[in-house]
Design an enzyme around this catalytic site. Structure first.
Site, PDB file in Angstrom:
ATOM      1  N   ASN A  71       0.825  -1.208   0.000  1.00 62.68           N
ATOM      2  CA  ASN A  71       0.000   0.000   0.000  1.00 62.68           C
ATOM      3  C   ASN A  71       0.851   1.246   0.000  1.00 62.68           C
ATOM      4  OD1 ASN A  71      -0.472   1.961   2.485  1.00 62.68           O
ATOM      5  ND2 ASN A  71       0.193  -0.022   3.319  1.00 62.68           N
ATOM      6  N   ASN A 131       4.309   7.612  14.868  1.00 57.34           N
ATOM      7  CA  ASN A 131       4.579   6.792  13.683  1.00 57.34           C
ATOM      8  C   ASN A 131       5.894   7.274  13.064  1.00 57.34           C
ATOM      9  OD1 ASN A 131       4.682   5.423  11.299  1.00 57.34           O
ATOM     10  ND2 ASN A 131       2.818   6.326  10.430  1.00 57.34           N
ATOM     11  N   CYS A 134       6.486   5.599   8.543  1.00 57.11           N
ATOM     12  CA  CYS A 134       5.659   5.562   7.329  1.00 57.11           C
ATOM     13  C   CYS A 134       6.517   5.738   6.089  1.00 57.11           C
ATOM     14  CB  CYS A 134       4.573   6.624   7.336  1.00 57.11           C
ATOM     15  SG  CYS A 134       3.514   6.414   5.878  1.00 57.11           S
ATOM     16  N   ASN A 200       6.046  -1.244  11.415  1.00 59.01           N
ATOM     17  CA  ASN A 200       5.298  -0.703  10.280  1.00 59.01           C
ATOM     18  C   ASN A 200       5.605  -1.566   9.048  1.00 59.01           C
ATOM     19  OD1 ASN A 200       3.919   1.127   8.484  1.00 59.01           O
ATOM     20  ND2 ASN A 200       4.249   2.736   9.997  1.00 59.01           N
ATOM     21  N   THR A 201       5.115  -1.159   7.897  1.00 58.62           N
ATOM     22  CA  THR A 201       5.306  -1.941   6.673  1.00 58.62           C
ATOM     23  C   THR A 201       6.780  -1.935   6.240  1.00 58.62           C
ATOM     24  OG1 THR A 201       4.740   0.050   5.435  1.00 58.62           O
ATOM     25  CG2 THR A 201       2.979  -1.528   5.812  1.00 58.62           C
ATOM     26  N   GLY A 225       0.879  -7.721   5.712  1.00 64.85           N
ATOM     27  CA  GLY A 225       0.208  -9.007   5.579  1.00 64.85           C
ATOM     28  C   GLY A 225       1.102 -10.169   5.986  1.00 64.85           C
ATOM     29  N   GLY A 253       2.338  -7.214  12.336  1.00 67.73           N
ATOM     30  CA  GLY A 253       2.817  -7.683  11.040  1.00 67.73           C
ATOM     31  C   GLY A 253       2.319  -9.084  10.772  1.00 67.73           C
ATOM     32  N   ALA A 275      -3.547  -4.738  10.737  1.00 67.09           N
ATOM     33  CA  ALA A 275      -4.196  -3.834   9.782  1.00 67.09           C
ATOM     34  C   ALA A 275      -4.699  -4.608   8.568  1.00 67.09           C
ATOM     35  CB  ALA A 275      -3.219  -2.735   9.341  1.00 67.09           C
TER      36      ALA A 275
HETATM   37  C1  LIG Z   1      -3.871   0.223   4.237  1.00 69.35           C
HETATM   38  C2  LIG Z   1      -2.868   0.450   5.319  1.00 69.35           C
HETATM   39  C3  LIG Z   1      -2.713   1.730   5.881  1.00 69.35           C
HETATM   40  C4  LIG Z   1      -1.784   1.936   6.897  1.00 69.35           C
HETATM   41  N1  LIG Z   1      -1.672   3.185   7.466  1.00 69.35           N
HETATM   42  C5  LIG Z   1      -0.837   3.356   8.527  1.00 69.35           C
HETATM   43  C6  LIG Z   1      -0.787   4.603   9.210  1.00 69.35           C
HETATM   44  O1  LIG Z   1      -1.488   5.573   8.877  1.00 69.35           O
HETATM   45  N2  LIG Z   1       0.066   4.718  10.265  1.00 69.35           N
HETATM   46  C7  LIG Z   1       0.858   3.666  10.686  1.00 69.35           C
HETATM   47  O2  LIG Z   1       1.598   3.801  11.672  1.00 69.35           O
HETATM   48  N3  LIG Z   1       0.810   2.464  10.056  1.00 69.35           N
HETATM   49  C8  LIG Z   1      -0.006   2.292   9.013  1.00 69.35           C
HETATM   50  N4  LIG Z   1      -0.059   1.083   8.384  1.00 69.35           N
HETATM   51  C9  LIG Z   1       0.796  -0.027   8.863  1.00 69.35           C
HETATM   52  C10 LIG Z   1       0.032  -0.974   9.779  1.00 69.35           C
HETATM   53  O3  LIG Z   1      -0.441  -0.285  10.929  1.00 69.35           O
HETATM   54  C11 LIG Z   1       0.916  -2.174  10.204  1.00 69.35           C
HETATM   55  O4  LIG Z   1       2.013  -1.689  10.949  1.00 69.35           O
HETATM   56  C12 LIG Z   1       1.448  -2.974   9.035  1.00 69.35           C
HETATM   57  O5  LIG Z   1       0.542  -3.014   7.961  1.00 69.35           O
HETATM   58  C13 LIG Z   1       1.761  -4.423   9.444  1.00 69.35           C
HETATM   59  O6  LIG Z   1       0.642  -5.062   9.996  1.00 69.35           O
HETATM   60  P1  LIG Z   1      -0.370  -5.990   9.113  1.00 69.35           P
HETATM   61  O7  LIG Z   1       0.465  -7.026   8.435  1.00 69.35           O
HETATM   62  O8  LIG Z   1      -1.337  -6.540  10.103  1.00 69.35           O
HETATM   63  O9  LIG Z   1      -1.016  -5.081   8.145  1.00 69.35           O
HETATM   64  C14 LIG Z   1      -0.968   0.853   7.361  1.00 69.35           C
HETATM   65  C15 LIG Z   1      -1.123  -0.417   6.776  1.00 69.35           C
HETATM   66  C16 LIG Z   1      -2.058  -0.627   5.771  1.00 69.35           C
HETATM   67  C17 LIG Z   1      -2.192  -2.007   5.175  1.00 69.35           C
END
Ligand SMILES: Cc1cc2nc3c(=O)[nH]c(=O)nc-3n(C[C@H](O)[C@H](O)[C@H](O)COP(=O)(O)O)c2cc1C
Length: 297
Positions: A71, A131, A134, A200-201, A225, A253, A275
């Site tokens: 994303n 955060n 990002c 984070n990602t 994911g 994560g 997320a």
């Molecule tokens: C669509 C999307 C939007 C996200 N927006 C933010 C954000 O605004 N701030 C943040 O700290 N992390 C953001 N993240 C990261 C997630 O909070 C998380 O750290 C990351 O996706 C790993 O977790 P997951 O595998 O469960 O998605 C976002 C992730 C996704 C997929």
């Protein structure tokens, strides 16, 4: 230590009924917060919020693939002035449901992190998450620096937020270099951070269409994911070893099943965020109930 037989836990001294929370990026509006307040999550995370309103990136910003997503939303949100008025109402909603409110803030300098952390704390947040990770912020074709990769910027950002009236946490990008991870952990250990979210990602992944062109309009995006699970586990375990025991960790994560909660707990997490599983389910809060049921057995 997380324990399915006794699921209550805490984050920086704030009690949680159990470890599962929504990760930042999944709630921006009062409706989003209300949906999560009614859901089984133990705390509601709103944000990330920036000082100025942001439209986010244009065009295609999310691509889901087997085992991962990419994303580049670019942190769309309505900015500090909107949230100064709105956060007290969001806090009322979550408190009525017995859930703390975590506000994720994203600055473009330590001063901005400081201003946003104070705003969030004064407007009713129980915890403020900086955060620092990002990857998806671009201006005029240039990508912004990711604070997580600079220990001095991490320290300065937490220091700027430190006077806020509620506990401050830092959310990091995955740190692939173990030396750099140790440096960032040392900066956090010497800081006022009471919790750390890992992670984070993974920055600048690439999803392609069948035509060979990037699936996202900005090109690269953050990887999330299931593919992130071993990375999140490794980050949590390394940070657990490097940080003082009083600094709590939130594992984040690739959480999709109850076993993922268990594993992040074993690696040292006090709580767990997700997320992508929620996003891919069309923001169906049933995801959280299924996950919890899977963990509790
Ligand atoms: C669509 C999307 C939007 C996200 N927006 C933010 C954000 O605004 N701030 C943040 O700290 N992390 C953001 N993240 C990261 C997630 O909070 C998380 O750290 C990351 O996706 C790993 O977790 P997951 O595998 O469960 O998605 C976002 C992730 C996704 C997929």
């Amino acid at each position: 230590m997380m324990n399915a037989a006794d699921p209550a836990t805490s984050l920086a001294g704030v009690a949680l009924e159990h470890p599962l929370i929504n990760a930042a990026g999944t709630a921006k509006s009062r409706d989003d917060v209300a949906r999560l307040a009614r859901s089984p999550v133990a705390a509601v995370t709103v944000g990330s919020i920036t000082l100025q309103p942001r439209d986010g990136n244009g065009g295609e910003v999310y691509a889901t693939r087997p085992g991962h997503a990419v994303n580049a939303l670019g942190m769309p949100n309505r900015g500090a002035d909107f949230y100064r008025d709105e956060l007290p109402r969001m806090a009322e909603l979550t408190r009525a449901a017995g859930k703390p409110l975590i506000v994720s803030v994203a600055g473009f300098s330590p001063e901005e992190y400081g201003a946003l952390a104070h705003l969030a704390a004064d407007a009713g947040a129980d915890l403020v998450e900086l955060n620092l990770g990002c990857p998806n912020v671009w201006d005029d074709g240039h990508q912004h620096r990711i604070a997580s990769f600079d220990p001095e910027l991490v320290a300065a950002s937490v220091a700027a937020a430190a006077g806020a009236s509620v506990p401050i946490g830092a959310k990091l990008s995955p740190l692939a270099d173990p030396i750099q991870l140790a440096e960032v952990a040392a900066a956090l250990a010497a800081s006022a951070a009471r919790f750390v979210v890992a992670c984070n990602t993974f920055p600048n992944g690439l999803a392609l269409g069948t035509d060979g062109r990037p699936a996202l309009d900005v090109g690269f995006g953050g990887v999330s994911g299931a593919a992130m699970k071993p990375i999140a586990l490794g980050q949590v375990a390394q940070l657990r070893a490097a940080l003082p025991p009083e600094v709590d960790l939130v594992g984040c994560g690739g959480v999709r099943h109850g076993d993922d909660i268990r594993d992040l707990g074993h690696a040292g997490a006090a709580a767990v965020g997700l997320a992508t599983a929620y996003w891919d389910a069309g923001e169906d809060p049933g995801v959280f109930g299924n996950l919890l049921a899977g963990w509790l057995g």
